[in-house]
Scaffold this motif. Structure first.
Motif, PDB file in Angstrom:
ATOM      1  N   ASP A 197       0.830  -1.204   0.000  1.00 32.11           N
ATOM      2  CA  ASP A 197       0.000   0.000   0.000  1.00 32.11           C
ATOM      3  C   ASP A 197       0.867   1.257   0.000  1.00 32.11           C
ATOM      4  N   GLN A 198       1.942   1.254   0.820  1.00 30.11           N
ATOM      5  CA  GLN A 198       2.836   2.414   0.876  1.00 30.11           C
ATOM      6  C   GLN A 198       3.528   2.629  -0.461  1.00 30.11           C
ATOM      7  N   LEU A 199       3.953   1.538  -1.079  1.00 26.82           N
ATOM      8  CA  LEU A 199       4.641   1.650  -2.370  1.00 26.82           C
ATOM      9  C   LEU A 199       3.685   2.177  -3.437  1.00 26.82           C
ATOM     10  N   SER A 200       2.459   1.678  -3.429  1.00 22.35           N
ATOM     11  CA  SER A 200       1.457   2.136  -4.390  1.00 22.35           C
ATOM     12  C   SER A 200       1.151   3.612  -4.189  1.00 22.35           C
ATOM     13  N   GLU A 201       1.041   4.023  -2.931  1.00 21.16           N
ATOM     14  CA  GLU A 201       0.774   5.429  -2.624  1.00 21.16           C
ATOM     15  C   GLU A 201       1.917   6.315  -3.093  1.00 21.16           C
ATOM     16  N   LEU A 202       3.138   5.852  -2.891  1.00 17.22           N
ATOM     17  CA  LEU A 202       4.317   6.611  -3.322  1.00 17.22           C
ATOM     18  C   LEU A 202       4.337   6.753  -4.836  1.00 17.22           C
ATOM     19  N   GLN A 203       4.075   5.670  -5.538  1.00 19.63           N
ATOM     20  CA  GLN A 203       4.101   5.699  -7.003  1.00 19.63           C
ATOM     21  C   GLN A 203       2.983   6.573  -7.566  1.00 19.63           C
ATOM     22  N   ASN A 204       1.813   6.520  -6.934  1.00 16.47           N
ATOM     23  CA  ASN A 204       0.681   7.308  -7.424  1.00 16.47           C
ATOM     24  C   ASN A 204       0.829   8.789  -7.125  1.00 16.47           C
ATOM     25  N   SER A 205       1.651   9.125  -6.118  1.00 14.06           N
ATOM     26  CA  SER A 205       1.822  10.529  -5.765  1.00 14.06           C
ATOM     27  C   SER A 205       2.695  11.261  -6.777  1.00 14.06           C
ATOM     28  N   ALA A 206       3.490  10.506  -7.527  1.00  8.01           N
ATOM     29  CA  ALA A 206       4.353  11.111  -8.545  1.00  8.01           C
ATOM     30  C   ALA A 206       3.603  11.197  -9.867  1.00  8.01           C
ATOM     31  N   SER A 207       3.862  12.241 -10.615  1.00  6.78           N
ATOM     32  CA  SER A 207       3.249  12.368 -11.933  1.00  6.78           C
ATOM     33  C   SER A 207       3.813  11.304 -12.855  1.00  6.78           C
ATOM     34  N   VAL A 208       3.095  11.008 -13.932  1.00  8.58           N
ATOM     35  CA  VAL A 208       3.583  10.048 -14.914  1.00  8.58           C
ATOM     36  C   VAL A 208       4.891  10.548 -15.519  1.00  8.58           C
ATOM     37  N   SER A 209       4.991  11.854 -15.730  1.00  7.09           N
ATOM     38  CA  SER A 209       6.221  12.427 -16.294  1.00  7.09           C
ATOM     39  C   SER A 209       7.413  12.142 -15.394  1.00  7.09           C
ATOM     40  N   GLU A 210       7.229  12.321 -14.086  1.00  7.49           N
ATOM     41  CA  GLU A 210       8.318  12.065 -13.145  1.00  7.49           C
ATOM     42  C   GLU A 210       8.716  10.595 -13.157  1.00  7.49           C
TER      43      GLU A 210
END
Length: 312
Positions: A198-211
């Motif tokens: 869940d933490q990893l998913s939250e971290l990945q989703n918080s970044a823009s696709v460009s990033e």
């Protein structure tokens, strides 16, 4: 490790009460400065060796428990590599071969982790292999860009040669990677793996696709894998979805490839002595003249002139 906590934190420009409330979150710049301060206040101690001797599996941290609960070193490396992003901007590539297990550390080109941090990352795996198997396991070799000043002390702890190389890596024999961990525990792992996911998913989703594309390209370009299909697959989406998401963010895959190539080129020219032919190859160009033309479009100058005017 016996270092002065308040003085070390002040030297890093951090509050001497930083550890009063846990967990502590720092950006990369402050975190790296903290490691530099530890080295400055270590006296005649060698920070990576001091840390390796101070490590304790009883101290809870997600990556440590992800490793300790594994059944062997091979499983531990894959688990930690998967969740490494939760601890900072350094990633681990696992090369799982038939006769060896090799870990290589990577980080964004615009960041340069302090040497003590990188060596501590490597020594962690020596500690883990021995602690969790209760066996005197030595790696086959370690590579770092800079050899430690107290090399004999490191050789004594590691029990293997240290090779000078641009890559930071550690290699274990296959037989040692398969030795069972006495601490392997599926029940404990299954209890907190969902929270890590869940933490990893939250971290990945918080970044823009460009990033996220930029991060993927920093690894894909030198490996000659900078296609939209490859990067999209690495980000668990189709190439069509990737292009659409980037368009929504006001950019394109081609623009990100060019800007990332420009950033990598400047880093190679400033921080290495690689010939232009090798830099052009690492950036995916068929010949130096193509790289030269592209660099002039990005910077309005030549690679040679940029290197001369940006010498350290």
């Amino acid at each position: 490790m016996g270092l002065p906590v308040a003085d070390t934190l002040r030297a890093a420009g951090l509050s001497p009460k930083l550890f009063d409330e846990l967990p502590v979150m720092l950006d990369a710049e402050n975190y790296f400065r903290f490691w530099d301060a530890m080295e400055a206040y270590s006296g005649n101690k060698d920070v990576p060796l001091a840390l390796a001797n101070a490590l304790d599996v009883e101290v809870f941290s997600p990556p440590l428990y992800a490793a300790v609960c594994s059944h062997n070193l091979r499983q531990a490396t894959h688990r930690v590599a998967k969740f490494k992003a939760l601890t900072g901007p350094i990633t681990i590539d696992v090369d799982d071969g038939a006769s060896r297990l090799k870990l290589t550390w990577n980080w964004p080109p615009h960041l340069q982790p302090p040497y003590p941090l990188l060596m501590s990352e490597v020594l962690f795996w020596v500690f883990l292999a021995r602690k969790c198997t209760r066996m005197a396991i030595n790696p086959l070799e370690i590579s770092t860009p800079v050899l430690p000043q107290s090399t004999p002390a490191y050789l004594d702890y590691i029990g293997a040669p240290i090779r000078r190389d641009e890559a930071v890596s550690i290699t274990f024999a296959n037989r040692d990677a398969e030795h069972p961990f006495i601490s392997g525990n599926d029940a404990i792992w299954s209890a907190f793996e969902p929270a890590l996911k869940d933490q990893l998913s939250e971290l990945q989703n918080s970044a823009s696709v460009s990033e996220r594309v930029r991060v993927a390209l920093h690894r894909a370009i030198p490996a000659d894998q900078a296609s939209a299909e490859h990067v999209a697959s690495a980000l668990s989406m189709t190439a069509r979805t990737l292009q659409r998401r980037l368009q929504q963010e006001g950019t394109s895959f081609k623009a990100l490839v060019n800007s990332t190539r420009s950033e990598l080129a400047k880093t190679y020219l400033r921080n290495t002595e690689l010939p232009l032919s090798e830099i052009s190859f690492l950036l995916g160009y068929a010949d130096p003249s193509s790289f030269n033309r592209a660099f002039r479009e990005w910077t309005r100058t030549t690679p040679e002139r940029y290197r001369r005017t940006n010498e350290p």
